[in-house]
Design a protein around this motif. Structure first.
Motif, mmCIF file in Angstrom:
data_model
loop_
_atom_site.group_PDB
_atom_site.id
_atom_site.type_symbol
_atom_site.label_atom_id
_atom_site.label_comp_id
_atom_site.label_asym_id
_atom_site.label_seq_id
_atom_site.Cartn_x
_atom_site.Cartn_y
_atom_site.Cartn_z
ATOM 1 N N CYS A 56 0.836 -1.203 0.000
ATOM 2 C CA CYS A 56 0.000 0.000 0.000
ATOM 3 C C CYS A 56 0.866 1.246 0.000
ATOM 4 C CB CYS A 56 -0.929 0.007 1.214
ATOM 5 S SG CYS A 56 -2.202 -1.251 1.119
ATOM 6 N N SER A 57 0.432 2.231 -0.760
ATOM 7 C CA SER A 57 1.126 3.516 -0.854
ATOM 8 C C SER A 57 0.246 4.566 -0.187
ATOM 9 C CB SER A 57 1.345 3.891 -2.326
ATOM 10 O OG SER A 57 2.010 2.858 -3.002
ATOM 11 N N ILE A 58 0.677 5.029 0.957
ATOM 12 C CA ILE A 58 -0.100 5.985 1.739
ATOM 13 C C ILE A 58 0.571 7.354 1.626
ATOM 14 C CG2 ILE A 58 -1.055 6.518 4.012
ATOM 15 C CD1 ILE A 58 -2.025 3.804 2.893
ATOM 16 N N GLY A 59 -0.160 8.348 1.171
ATOM 17 C CA GLY A 59 0.391 9.688 0.990
ATOM 18 C C GLY A 59 0.715 10.370 2.308
ATOM 19 N N LYS A 60 1.464 11.456 2.202
ATOM 20 C CA LYS A 60 1.800 12.244 3.390
ATOM 21 C C LYS A 60 0.543 12.839 3.999
ATOM 22 C CE LYS A 60 6.379 13.594 1.831
ATOM 23 N NZ LYS A 60 7.257 14.689 1.438
ATOM 24 N N GLU A 61 0.546 12.926 5.318
ATOM 25 C CA GLU A 61 -0.512 13.565 6.096
ATOM 26 C C GLU A 61 -1.880 12.894 5.945
ATOM 27 O OE1 GLU A 61 -0.437 17.791 5.396
ATOM 28 O OE2 GLU A 61 1.746 17.843 5.543
ATOM 29 N N VAL A 62 -1.913 11.621 5.576
ATOM 30 C CA VAL A 62 -3.170 10.866 5.546
ATOM 31 C C VAL A 62 -3.577 10.578 6.985
ATOM 32 C CG1 VAL A 62 -4.146 8.582 4.992
ATOM 33 C CG2 VAL A 62 -2.867 9.860 3.262
ATOM 34 N N LEU A 63 -4.866 10.635 7.266
ATOM 35 C CA LEU A 63 -5.377 10.296 8.593
ATOM 36 C C LEU A 63 -6.303 9.099 8.504
ATOM 37 C CD1 LEU A 63 -6.281 13.734 10.226
ATOM 38 C CD2 LEU A 63 -4.340 12.242 10.743
ATOM 39 N N LEU A 64 -5.998 8.086 9.296
ATOM 40 C CA LEU A 64 -6.877 6.937 9.459
ATOM 41 C C LEU A 64 -7.534 7.119 10.822
ATOM 42 C CD1 LEU A 64 -4.433 4.116 8.260
ATOM 43 C CD2 LEU A 64 -6.071 5.449 6.899
ATOM 44 N N VAL A 95 -3.261 -0.733 -2.330
ATOM 45 C CA VAL A 95 -4.129 0.445 -2.306
ATOM 46 C C VAL A 95 -3.259 1.693 -2.344
ATOM 47 C CG1 VAL A 95 -5.773 1.753 -0.872
ATOM 48 C CG2 VAL A 95 -5.989 -0.735 -1.090
ATOM 49 N N TRP A 96 -3.710 2.701 -3.065
ATOM 50 C CA TRP A 96 -3.031 3.991 -3.123
ATOM 51 C C TRP A 96 -3.965 5.020 -2.510
ATOM 52 C CZ3 TRP A 96 -3.682 8.898 -5.034
ATOM 53 C CH2 TRP A 96 -2.535 9.674 -5.171
ATOM 54 N N ILE A 97 -3.481 5.721 -1.467
ATOM 55 C CA ILE A 97 -4.269 6.775 -0.812
ATOM 56 C C ILE A 97 -3.480 8.074 -0.930
ATOM 57 C CG2 ILE A 97 -5.341 7.590 1.314
ATOM 58 C CD1 ILE A 97 -5.651 4.688 2.185
ATOM 59 N N GLY A 98 -4.078 9.063 -1.587
ATOM 60 C CA GLY A 98 -3.417 10.330 -1.854
ATOM 61 C C GLY A 98 -3.207 11.179 -0.618
ATOM 62 N N GLN A 99 -2.301 12.129 -0.749
ATOM 63 C CA GLN A 99 -1.909 13.027 0.334
ATOM 64 C C GLN A 99 -3.122 13.711 0.962
ATOM 65 O OE1 GLN A 99 1.380 15.527 -0.672
ATOM 66 N NE2 GLN A 99 0.947 17.002 0.920
ATOM 67 N N ARG A 100 -3.094 13.773 2.290
ATOM 68 C CA ARG A 100 -4.091 14.454 3.120
ATOM 69 C C ARG A 100 -5.498 13.874 3.047
ATOM 70 N NH1 ARG A 100 -2.300 20.808 2.814
ATOM 71 N NH2 ARG A 100 -0.368 20.494 3.953
ATOM 72 N N ALA A 101 -5.636 12.650 2.569
ATOM 73 C CA ALA A 101 -6.950 11.999 2.608
ATOM 74 C C ALA A 101 -7.279 11.624 4.048
ATOM 75 C CB ALA A 101 -6.951 10.755 1.719
ATOM 76 N N ILE A 102 -8.554 11.518 4.331
ATOM 77 C CA ILE A 102 -9.037 11.113 5.649
ATOM 78 C C ILE A 102 -9.961 9.913 5.450
ATOM 79 C CG2 ILE A 102 -10.410 11.785 7.669
ATOM 80 C CD1 ILE A 102 -9.592 14.713 7.055
ATOM 81 N N VAL A 103 -9.710 8.854 6.223
ATOM 82 C CA VAL A 103 -10.535 7.650 6.160
ATOM 83 C C VAL A 103 -11.228 7.507 7.510
ATOM 84 C CG1 VAL A 103 -10.587 5.170 5.741
ATOM 85 C CG2 VAL A 103 -8.887 6.598 4.549
ATOM 86 N N LEU A 104 -12.549 7.525 7.500
ATOM 87 C CA LEU A 104 -13.320 7.447 8.734
ATOM 88 C C LEU A 104 -13.318 6.031 9.301
ATOM 89 C CD1 LEU A 104 -16.351 9.794 8.000
ATOM 90 C CD2 LEU A 104 -14.162 10.330 9.067
ATOM 91 N N PRO A 105 -13.639 5.892 10.599
ATOM 92 C CA PRO A 105 -13.614 4.573 11.242
ATOM 93 C C PRO A 105 -14.640 3.626 10.626
ATOM 94 C CG PRO A 105 -14.257 6.284 12.811
ATOM 95 C CD PRO A 105 -14.035 6.948 11.511
ATOM 96 N N GLY A 106 -14.319 2.347 10.679
ATOM 97 C CA GLY A 106 -15.244 1.330 10.216
ATOM 98 C C GLY A 106 -15.280 1.162 8.711
#
Length: 186
Positions: A56-64, A95-106
């Protein structure tokens, strides 16, 4: 070096770092996935379950997010979350998640999905889907249904590193050529 760090911490000469015991209990990170650390997880508490697949490639400042912000008619803005009401967050493989994305719980993000930068993921994302926006909306699938089925069936992310290196050339192919070559080579 680790022993001296522990001694300095116990003597009060060093503050403990969130990285000291990383990954925390309940956090599972697949091999070769990157940019996931304590600063990526918001609201971690005992009982938090977050699973990130391999490659997985997680961008900078991503919040899980491990917990939801308070909404509705609750008395307090404090979460008062109990361990038994935890909702796991799951990210598939590749999975690729771009910079500063936010993924909500669940939320579950399927294998091969792409999440655009600065998106807020409020709903599950199917495998190989592309989503973007606030809230994140489905844009399209990366491949046709048959190619997606074959990619998932290949489970290439479970191959050993030796096997991946052996087949490195096919990872530069387009997806249809990739799955076609698997039928010929494996």
């Amino acid at each position: 070096m680790g022993a001296f760090k522990d001694i300095r911490t116990k003597l009060g000469l060093r503050r403990p770092s969130p990285w000291d015991n990383w990954p925390w209990p309940g956090i599972s990170i697949g091999r070769h996935s990157y940019r996931i650390g304590p600063s990526t997880i918001l609201g971690y508490r005992e009982g938090t379950i977050i699973t990130v697949g391999a490659f997985c490639s997680i961008g900078k400042e991503v919040l899980l997010m491990a917990e939801s912000p308070p909404v509705g008619g609750r008395v307090s803005n404090f979460s008062f979350r109990r361990v038994d009401d935890n909702r796991p967050l799951s990210i598939g493989h590749d999975v690729w998640i771009g910079q500063r994305a936010i993924v909500l719980p669940g939320i579950t993000i399927g294998t091969g999905a792409v999440v655009g930068a600065a998106s807020v993921v409020t709903e599950d994302v199917p495998p190989y889907a592309i989503v973007a926006g606030n809230p994140a909306r489905f844009i399209r699938y990366r491949f046709d249904d048959e190619t997606i089925r074959q990619l998932i069936s290949s489970a290439w992310w479970e191959w050993s590193d030796v096997e991946i290196r052996k087949h490195l050339g096919i990872f530069q192919m387009d997806a249809k050529e990739f799955v076609r070559s698997l039928g010929e080579d494996r």
